[in-house]
Scaffold this motif. Structure first.
Motif, PDB file in Angstrom:
ATOM      1  N   SER A  95       0.922  -1.523  -0.272  1.00 24.33           N
ATOM      2  CA  SER A  95       0.000   0.328  -0.515  1.00 24.33           C
ATOM      3  C   SER A  95       0.941   1.518  -0.365  1.00 24.33           C
ATOM      4  O   SER A  95      -0.016   2.258   0.061  1.00 24.33           O
ATOM      5  CB  SER A  95      -0.817   0.119   1.238  1.00 24.33           C
ATOM      6  N   ASN A 129       4.276   6.393  -1.367  1.00 23.64           N
ATOM      7  CA  ASN A 129       3.326   7.077  -0.635  1.00 23.64           C
ATOM      8  C   ASN A 129       4.031   7.601   0.577  1.00 23.64           C
ATOM      9  O   ASN A 129       3.502   8.129   1.563  1.00 23.64           O
ATOM     10  CB  ASN A 129       1.896   6.140  -0.878  1.00 23.64           C
ATOM     11  N   SER A 401      -2.253   8.680  -7.783  1.00 26.00           N
ATOM     12  CA  SER A 401      -1.579   8.659  -6.349  1.00 26.00           C
ATOM     13  C   SER A 401      -1.635  10.296  -5.541  1.00 26.00           C
ATOM     14  O   SER A 401      -1.455  11.168  -6.568  1.00 26.00           O
ATOM     15  CB  SER A 401      -0.496   8.231  -5.799  1.00 26.00           C
ATOM     16  N   SER A 404      -2.783  12.510   1.581  1.00 22.89           N
ATOM     17  CA  SER A 404      -3.570  11.725   1.644  1.00 22.89           C
ATOM     18  C   SER A 404      -4.491  12.787   3.281  1.00 22.89           C
ATOM     19  O   SER A 404      -4.335  13.991   3.111  1.00 22.89           O
ATOM     20  CB  SER A 404      -3.817  10.897   3.228  1.00 22.89           C
ATOM     21  N   LEU A 409      -3.215   8.441   9.381  1.00 19.71           N
ATOM     22  CA  LEU A 409      -1.819   7.800   8.807  1.00 19.71           C
ATOM     23  C   LEU A 409      -1.051   8.444   8.392  1.00 19.71           C
ATOM     24  O   LEU A 409      -0.738   9.509   8.553  1.00 19.71           O
ATOM     25  CB  LEU A 409      -2.864   7.276   6.935  1.00 19.71           C
ATOM     26  N   ASP A 411       1.114   7.500   6.023  1.00 20.01           N
ATOM     27  CA  ASP A 411       1.989   8.405   4.655  1.00 20.01           C
ATOM     28  C   ASP A 411       1.365   9.216   4.336  1.00 20.01           C
ATOM     29  O   ASP A 411       0.438   9.912   4.810  1.00 20.01           O
ATOM     30  CB  ASP A 411       1.576   7.301   3.524  1.00 20.01           C
ATOM     31  N   ARG A 414      -1.822   8.366  -0.343  1.00 24.55           N
ATOM     32  CA  ARG A 414      -2.428   7.285  -1.171  1.00 24.55           C
ATOM     33  C   ARG A 414      -2.717   7.014  -1.498  1.00 24.55           C
ATOM     34  O   ARG A 414      -3.160   7.627  -2.935  1.00 24.55           O
ATOM     35  CB  ARG A 414      -3.674   7.326   0.354  1.00 24.55           C
TER      36      ARG A 414
END
Length: 431
Positions: A95, A129, A401, A404, A409, A411, A414
């Motif tokens: 992910s 990410n 991508s 986010s 999160l 990252d 996302r």
């Protein structure tokens, strides 16, 4: 113990008695004994009818192999060599990585009718990410190819479709976040090749890859010793010095097409916040195709489309646009069933789509390159000599991508994807 000894004694006595009786019978019938002793032993099914067969009669048999239709040319090193040019999608299977693009060039040789080796080089890139930065790699691959179809059905250079098993080792130089690392790789997959011209094939090649020693590939801010990846490519294969290559099939019709219609994004934000009527945009598509068989064609087209994708409160709906190229296979279901081209046809379309997208948001524009998937249905009616009218609903999957919007999160980015639907009406002209 006494009972056991008695039983063994009786058994041995009976065994010696029967042996003596058999010997005595053999002495009394001398002629029969002579005939049996001089005749060869026959334990086949003819000697014992109704009792099965003798497996020894079938020993050391070779497996049935179909006859080769074409001869294999291998007099010089350049005989049965080939050049592969590929392009497609690449992604590390986690992910924290986004889908990216890949391209490569390979040179190989069929040393035997079913066995070949191929050496290739290329590059791939995608976004990590975790820190939203691009990661790229240059790779080398040595592949062994096994022609499964020729092994089963015989060697035939005029065969339309060939499926080969592909595997081998490789090396990758990976750079990410300013750090460069070295990885040894291995891959396994398949090569599905379709003959379009006399010496040129179009092929699909999905590969599953394993990266080891990948110190330059971050995963959630850490490093892993083993990383898996997927590579899906479409390519052209040019074959050199191949013997007994027959001309392509008689159905070689080229055609041009032009279509246009409406488009919208299939998302809950469109239905709840904008409304389908306010989200509609346009879709334009033009290209060229070739019928490889009466039921199968390949199409290459360029497209442009736009629509609305998001709305904030009382503001105006925000636009998005897509532009790129599609390479598709067209399967005519009516011709597949009836065995010939018909005035009316119904087809299924499927193939990769590569292009550029741009989405307007409150904080600016999000734009990037992508490699996705396109599919559709087509109803085609011939209205004049060489002219057809068709209706073509389509679906495109666009992965990308983006930053986010979830504060929980780690990252920075996302993975998302757009599901874009269009309904088109077009004209097709047969050359």
């Amino acid at each position: 113990m006494k009972n056991s000894a008695s039983f063994i004694s009786v058994f041995l006595f009976l065994l010696v008695g029967f042996s003596s009786q058999g010997a005595t019978c053999g002495l009394r019938s001398g002629e029969m004994a002579d005939s049996v002793s001089t005749a060869p032993a026959d334990t086949s099914s003819t000697a014992f009818p109704g009792r099965g067969f003798n497996a020894m009669d079938y020993s050391m048999q070779k497996r049935f192999r179909p006859r080769n239709t074409s001869s294999f040319l291998n007099e010089k090193f350049t005989d049965n060599t080939f050049l592969h040019v590929t392009g497609g999608q690449f992604r590390f299977l986690d992910s924290q990585s986004c889908s990216g693009a890949s391209a490569g060039i390979h040179y190989g040789k069929w040393f035997l009718p079913h066995h070949a080796f191929r050496l290739g080089a290329g590059f791939a890139f995608g976004r990590d990410n975790y820190d939203s930065r691009y990661m790229g790699q240059a790779f080398l691959r040595l592949s062994y190819m096994f022609d499964l179809i020729s092994y089963i059905y015989g060697y035939d250079t005029s065969r339309f479709c060939v499926v080969s098993f592909v595997t081998g080792p490789g090396y990758a130089l990976v750079r990410n976040s300013g750090v460069t690392g070295h990885s040894f790789t291995s891959h396994i997959g398949a090569n599905v090749s379709m003959r379009v011209f006399r010496t040129v094939d179009v092929f699909l090649e999905p590969l599953f890859e394993i990266y080891t020693g990948s110190s330059a590939i971050p995963q959630s801010g850490t490093r892993k010793r083993v990383v898996c990846a997927f590579s899906g490519s479409v390519g052209l294969s040019c074959r050199f010095a191949q013997d007994n290559v027959a001309a392509p099939p008689a159905s070689e019709n080229w055609f041009l097409f032009l279509s246009g219609g409406i488009q919208f994004q299939n998302s809950s934000a469109v239905y709840r916040k904008i409304g389908l009527g306010n989200a509609l945009g346009m879709h334009l598509n033009a290209g060229v195709g070739k019928w490889c068989r009466d039921f199968l064609a390949l199409r290459l087209s360029a497209f442009y489309s736009d629509c609305k994708w998001l709305k904030y409160y009382a503001g105006e709906p925000l636009p998005e646009l897509y532009a790129g190229v599609r390479f598709e296979g067209q399967l005519d279901l009516v011709s597949l069933v009836r065995g010939r081209r018909c005035r009316f046809s119904s087809s299924v379309l499927l193939g990769p789509e590569a292009g550029f997208f741009s989405k307007t948001d409150l904080n600016g524009k999000l734009s990037d390159l992508y490699v996705g998937l396109s599919t559709g249905l087509q109803a085609n009616l011939k209205i004049a000599s060489g002219v057809s009218l068709f209706v073509e609903p389509r679906l495109s999957i666009v992965p990308y991508s983006a930053p986010s919007d979830d504060a929980t999160l780690v990252d920075a980015y996302r993975n998302y994807y757009d599901s874009v639907i269009s309904v088109n009406v077009g004209l097709q002209y047969d050359l």
